[in-house]
Design a protein around this motif. Structure first.
Motif, PDB file in Angstrom:
ATOM      1  N   LEU A  46       0.848  -0.868   0.360  1.00 44.90           N
ATOM      2  CA  LEU A  46      -0.182   0.041  -0.135  1.00 44.90           C
ATOM      3  C   LEU A  46       0.776   1.103  -0.397  1.00 44.90           C
ATOM      4  O   LEU A  46       0.501   1.783  -0.654  1.00 44.90           O
ATOM      5  CB  LEU A  46      -1.249   0.008   1.628  1.00 44.90           C
ATOM      6  CG  LEU A  46      -2.057  -1.412   1.152  1.00 44.90           C
ATOM      7  CD1 LEU A  46      -2.884  -0.805   1.899  1.00 44.90           C
ATOM      8  CD2 LEU A  46      -3.252  -0.147  -0.194  1.00 44.90           C
ATOM      9  N   ALA A  47       2.272   0.940   0.704  1.00 45.79           N
ATOM     10  CA  ALA A  47       2.771   2.236   0.640  1.00 45.79           C
ATOM     11  C   ALA A  47       3.536   2.588  -0.249  1.00 45.79           C
ATOM     12  O   ALA A  47       4.110   3.673  -0.867  1.00 45.79           O
ATOM     13  CB  ALA A  47       3.845   2.123   1.773  1.00 45.79           C
ATOM     14  N   HIS A  48       3.341   1.748  -1.505  1.00 38.23           N
ATOM     15  CA  HIS A  48       4.559   1.243  -2.561  1.00 38.23           C
ATOM     16  C   HIS A  48       3.789   2.071  -3.596  1.00 38.23           C
ATOM     17  O   HIS A  48       4.191   2.563  -4.680  1.00 38.23           O
ATOM     18  CB  HIS A  48       5.107  -0.428  -3.153  1.00 38.23           C
ATOM     19  CG  HIS A  48       6.178  -0.169  -4.276  1.00 38.23           C
ATOM     20  ND1 HIS A  48       7.406   1.005  -3.904  1.00 38.23           N
ATOM     21  CD2 HIS A  48       5.454  -0.665  -5.784  1.00 38.23           C
ATOM     22  CE1 HIS A  48       7.607   0.677  -5.240  1.00 38.23           C
ATOM     23  NE2 HIS A  48       6.609  -0.393  -6.288  1.00 38.23           N
ATOM     24  N   ILE A  49       2.555   1.631  -3.343  1.00 39.83           N
ATOM     25  CA  ILE A  49       1.265   1.526  -4.736  1.00 39.83           C
ATOM     26  C   ILE A  49       1.065   3.448  -4.754  1.00 39.83           C
ATOM     27  O   ILE A  49       0.757   3.648  -5.616  1.00 39.83           O
ATOM     28  CB  ILE A  49       0.421   1.006  -5.190  1.00 39.83           C
ATOM     29  CG1 ILE A  49      -0.618   1.000  -4.244  1.00 39.83           C
ATOM     30  CG2 ILE A  49       1.207  -0.061  -5.655  1.00 39.83           C
ATOM     31  CD1 ILE A  49      -1.499   0.061  -4.394  1.00 39.83           C
ATOM     32  N   GLY A  50       0.911   3.982  -3.272  1.00 34.78           N
ATOM     33  CA  GLY A  50       0.410   5.163  -2.752  1.00 34.78           C
ATOM     34  C   GLY A  50      -1.209   5.107  -3.333  1.00 34.78           C
ATOM     35  O   GLY A  50      -1.720   6.493  -3.799  1.00 34.78           O
ATOM     36  N   GLU A  51      -1.902   4.674  -3.535  1.00 35.26           N
ATOM     37  CA  GLU A  51      -2.702   4.046  -4.004  1.00 35.26           C
ATOM     38  C   GLU A  51      -3.659   3.078  -2.722  1.00 35.26           C
ATOM     39  O   GLU A  51      -4.025   1.866  -2.782  1.00 35.26           O
ATOM     40  CB  GLU A  51      -3.942   3.816  -5.049  1.00 35.26           C
ATOM     41  CG  GLU A  51      -3.151   4.741  -6.410  1.00 35.26           C
ATOM     42  CD  GLU A  51      -3.278   4.321  -7.417  1.00 35.26           C
ATOM     43  OE1 GLU A  51      -3.810   3.540  -8.147  1.00 35.26           O
ATOM     44  OE2 GLU A  51      -2.775   5.162  -8.291  1.00 35.26           O
ATOM     45  N   GLU A  52      -5.505   3.253  -2.731  1.00 42.35           N
ATOM     46  CA  GLU A  52      -6.457   2.677  -1.895  1.00 42.35           C
ATOM     47  C   GLU A  52      -6.501   1.204  -3.294  1.00 42.35           C
ATOM     48  O   GLU A  52      -6.096   1.216  -4.864  1.00 42.35           O
ATOM     49  CB  GLU A  52      -7.561   2.812  -2.058  1.00 42.35           C
ATOM     50  CG  GLU A  52      -8.030   4.107  -1.899  1.00 42.35           C
ATOM     51  CD  GLU A  52      -9.156   5.193  -0.798  1.00 42.35           C
ATOM     52  OE1 GLU A  52      -9.600   5.149   0.272  1.00 42.35           O
ATOM     53  OE2 GLU A  52     -10.102   5.459  -1.989  1.00 42.35           O
ATOM     54  N   GLY A 102       0.346   2.942   9.760  1.00 43.87           N
ATOM     55  CA  GLY A 102       1.310   2.303   9.437  1.00 43.87           C
ATOM     56  C   GLY A 102       2.207   2.365   8.778  1.00 43.87           C
ATOM     57  O   GLY A 102       2.895   1.252   8.416  1.00 43.87           O
ATOM     58  N   ARG A 103       2.230   3.624   7.897  1.00 47.96           N
ATOM     59  CA  ARG A 103       3.304   4.039   7.428  1.00 47.96           C
ATOM     60  C   ARG A 103       4.060   3.902   8.130  1.00 47.96           C
ATOM     61  O   ARG A 103       5.203   3.856   8.141  1.00 47.96           O
ATOM     62  CB  ARG A 103       2.976   5.661   6.487  1.00 47.96           C
ATOM     63  CG  ARG A 103       3.764   6.051   5.870  1.00 47.96           C
ATOM     64  CD  ARG A 103       3.759   6.909   5.355  1.00 47.96           C
ATOM     65  NE  ARG A 103       2.402   6.865   4.417  1.00 47.96           N
ATOM     66  CZ  ARG A 103       2.333   5.991   2.380  1.00 47.96           C
ATOM     67  NH1 ARG A 103       3.509   5.935   2.374  1.00 47.96           N
ATOM     68  NH2 ARG A 103       1.758   6.325   2.286  1.00 47.96           N
ATOM     69  N   GLN A 104       4.113   4.314   9.342  1.00 49.69           N
ATOM     70  CA  GLN A 104       5.332   5.082  10.577  1.00 49.69           C
ATOM     71  C   GLN A 104       5.578   3.281  10.823  1.00 49.69           C
ATOM     72  O   GLN A 104       7.017   3.173  10.511  1.00 49.69           O
ATOM     73  CB  GLN A 104       4.593   5.370  11.411  1.00 49.69           C
ATOM     74  CG  GLN A 104       4.649   6.983  11.423  1.00 49.69           C
ATOM     75  CD  GLN A 104       4.392   7.105  12.732  1.00 49.69           C
ATOM     76  OE1 GLN A 104       3.812   7.121  13.600  1.00 49.69           O
ATOM     77  NE2 GLN A 104       4.584   8.961  13.031  1.00 49.69           N
ATOM     78  N   ALA A 105       4.615   2.529  10.714  1.00 54.82           N
ATOM     79  CA  ALA A 105       5.122   0.816  11.185  1.00 54.82           C
ATOM     80  C   ALA A 105       6.310   0.204   9.923  1.00 54.82           C
ATOM     81  O   ALA A 105       6.355  -0.235  10.595  1.00 54.82           O
ATOM     82  CB  ALA A 105       3.251   0.137  11.457  1.00 54.82           C
ATOM     83  N   ARG A 106       4.990   1.012   8.876  1.00 52.39           N
ATOM     84  CA  ARG A 106       6.343  -0.267   8.129  1.00 52.39           C
ATOM     85  C   ARG A 106       7.485   0.242   7.698  1.00 52.39           C
ATOM     86  O   ARG A 106       8.351  -0.643   7.586  1.00 52.39           O
ATOM     87  CB  ARG A 106       5.559  -0.116   6.431  1.00 52.39           C
ATOM     88  CG  ARG A 106       5.694  -0.004   5.130  1.00 52.39           C
ATOM     89  CD  ARG A 106       6.900   0.892   4.628  1.00 52.39           C
ATOM     90  NE  ARG A 106       7.073   0.566   3.143  1.00 52.39           N
ATOM     91  CZ  ARG A 106       6.879   1.505   3.052  1.00 52.39           C
ATOM     92  NH1 ARG A 106       8.004   2.996   2.750  1.00 52.39           N
ATOM     93  NH2 ARG A 106       7.995   1.307   1.202  1.00 52.39           N
TER      94      ARG A 106
END
Length: 146
Positions: A46-52, A102-106
């Motif tokens: 999800l972080a990589h694609i940046g879309e839902e 989630g971004r912080q955890a990733r």
């Protein structure tokens, strides 16, 4: 008698399976408490694609059942790592997005295990890794088509 065994194919898959197991072990040990590889994989995607994405799209991406993906997503929602919202045009469908937490955890997970991976790449040699990547990508593509 030909039993269909191919020593080169067997050696390749033995190495791929063992490398996968060892890499998962390194990553699992470095993940924050309570995070599993499946959780990290979804967050990273999800972080990589940046879309839902819909849960069905995520299940297809990771080659798992919708039920397995629903289980993973429910754990990520509970941890506050993703947000799930309804599709305003089709109430039967939902959309999944990574949350700031989630971004912080990733990012924390990546920071924990990437030094180990970087050391391995440095020890093997970047030129060997670059030469290997096209073969691994082709192998993955052929397996996806099977």
């Amino acid at each position: 008698m030909n039993d269909g065994s191919d020593p080169l194919a067997a050696a390749l898959f033995a190495e791929v399976f063992m490398a996968d197991q060892l890499a998962r072990n390194v990553v699992s040990r470095a993940l924050p408490k309570g995070m599993e590889i499946s959780h990290f994989s979804v967050l990273n995607h999800l972080a990589h694609i940046g879309e839902e994405r819909t849960p069905a799209q995520l299940a297809a991406t990771f080659h798992v059942t919708r039920g397995a993906m629903t289980n993973t997503l429910s754990k990520l929602v509970w941890a506050g790592h993703i947000h799930i919202r309804p599709d305003w045009d089709d109430a039967r469908r939902k959309f999944v997005a990574i949350s700031p937490a989630g971004r912080q955890a990733r990012d924390a997970a990546l920071a924990a295990f990437m030094p180990v991976i970087a050391d391995i790449v440095r020890d093997i040699g970047p030129e060997k890794i670059r030469a290997t990547l096209p073969v691994l990508r082709e192998l993955r593509a052929r397996l996806e088509d099977s």
